[in-house]
Design a protein around this motif. Structure first.
Motif, PDB file in Angstrom:
ATOM      1  N   GLU A 152       0.830  -1.208   0.000  1.00  0.00           N
ATOM      2  CA  GLU A 152       0.000   0.000   0.000  1.00  0.00           C
ATOM      3  C   GLU A 152       0.866   1.261   0.000  1.00  0.00           C
ATOM      4  O   GLU A 152       0.596   2.204  -0.735  1.00  0.00           O
ATOM      5  CB  GLU A 152      -0.933   0.010   1.216  1.00  0.00           C
ATOM      6  CG  GLU A 152      -2.031  -1.019   1.154  1.00  0.00           C
ATOM      7  CD  GLU A 152      -2.783  -1.186   2.461  1.00  0.00           C
ATOM      8  OE1 GLU A 152      -3.956  -1.608   2.400  1.00  0.00           O
ATOM      9  OE2 GLU A 152      -2.212  -0.914   3.545  1.00  0.00           O
ATOM     10  N   LEU A 153       1.919   1.258   0.828  1.00  0.00           N
ATOM     11  CA  LEU A 153       2.832   2.406   0.865  1.00  0.00           C
ATOM     12  C   LEU A 153       3.481   2.640  -0.493  1.00  0.00           C
ATOM     13  O   LEU A 153       3.560   3.776  -0.957  1.00  0.00           O
ATOM     14  CB  LEU A 153       3.928   2.187   1.916  1.00  0.00           C
ATOM     15  CG  LEU A 153       3.598   2.602   3.326  1.00  0.00           C
ATOM     16  CD1 LEU A 153       4.688   2.138   4.278  1.00  0.00           C
ATOM     17  CD2 LEU A 153       3.393   4.094   3.431  1.00  0.00           C
ATOM     18  N   ALA A 154       3.934   1.579  -1.133  1.00  0.00           N
ATOM     19  CA  ALA A 154       4.567   1.713  -2.451  1.00  0.00           C
ATOM     20  C   ALA A 154       3.582   2.301  -3.459  1.00  0.00           C
ATOM     21  O   ALA A 154       3.930   3.216  -4.220  1.00  0.00           O
ATOM     22  CB  ALA A 154       5.087   0.361  -2.929  1.00  0.00           C
ATOM     23  N   ASP A 155       2.344   1.804  -3.455  1.00  0.00           N
ATOM     24  CA  ASP A 155       1.336   2.309  -4.393  1.00  0.00           C
ATOM     25  C   ASP A 155       1.021   3.777  -4.124  1.00  0.00           C
ATOM     26  O   ASP A 155       0.954   4.588  -5.042  1.00  0.00           O
ATOM     27  CB  ASP A 155       0.046   1.489  -4.298  1.00  0.00           C
ATOM     28  CG  ASP A 155       0.181   0.091  -4.870  1.00  0.00           C
ATOM     29  OD1 ASP A 155       1.189  -0.193  -5.566  1.00  0.00           O
ATOM     30  OD2 ASP A 155      -0.720  -0.737  -4.619  1.00  0.00           O
ATOM     31  N   VAL A 156       0.819   4.127  -2.848  1.00  0.00           N
ATOM     32  CA  VAL A 156       0.490   5.505  -2.486  1.00  0.00           C
ATOM     33  C   VAL A 156       1.661   6.434  -2.813  1.00  0.00           C
ATOM     34  O   VAL A 156       1.457   7.524  -3.369  1.00  0.00           O
ATOM     35  CB  VAL A 156       0.101   5.602  -0.987  1.00  0.00           C
ATOM     36  CG1 VAL A 156       0.063   7.038  -0.511  1.00  0.00           C
ATOM     37  CG2 VAL A 156      -1.253   4.937  -0.753  1.00  0.00           C
TER      38      VAL A 156
END
Length: 119
Positions: free
Chosen positions: A88-92
């Motif tokens: 999720e962090l990578a996508d955001v």
């Protein structure tokens, strides 16, 4: 007892959320994006800090994930209060980098001034 107010529409792409305690307005959070269920927003009262965004699943909160923007168009995780997974962090963070110019423009408009960057 905490009471939540409904988001108020600012424009076609921006919402402003506020919440109060016993009817008192505490904060206004201009929402920039809703991305994969995450609200990406500015937290008001932080205009002395370098440019950054907060990320929360659903409603904005004081302990949301905080991501600093860097001068070269990147971003750095400051804190992960929303407990996003690595994926999720990578996508955001990818989404934030793609929208870097828009975020910088909105920061200038909202906080009425120049931008300072993390590092």
């Amino acid at each position: 007892m905490m009471t939540w107010r409904i988001s108020i529409r600012l424009s076609t792409t921006t919402r402003r959320s506020s919440f109060g305690l016993r009817g008192k307005l505490l904060r206004i959070m201009p929402r920039l994006f809703l991305f994969q269920g995450f609200a990406i927003f500015f937290w008001t009262g932080e205009n002395g800090e370098p440019i950054h965004v907060h990320v929360a699943k659903g409603r904005p909160s004081p302990n949301a994930t905080k991501i600093w923007l860097t001068r070269n168009g990147g971003c750095v995780l400051a804190s992960n209060g929303s407990r996003l997974t690595k994926r999720e962090l990578a996508d955001v963070m990818d989404f934030i980098m793609v929208n870097y110019g828009y975020i910088c423009r909105r920061w200038r408009e909202y906080f009425h001034g120049d931008i300072s960057f993390y590092k």
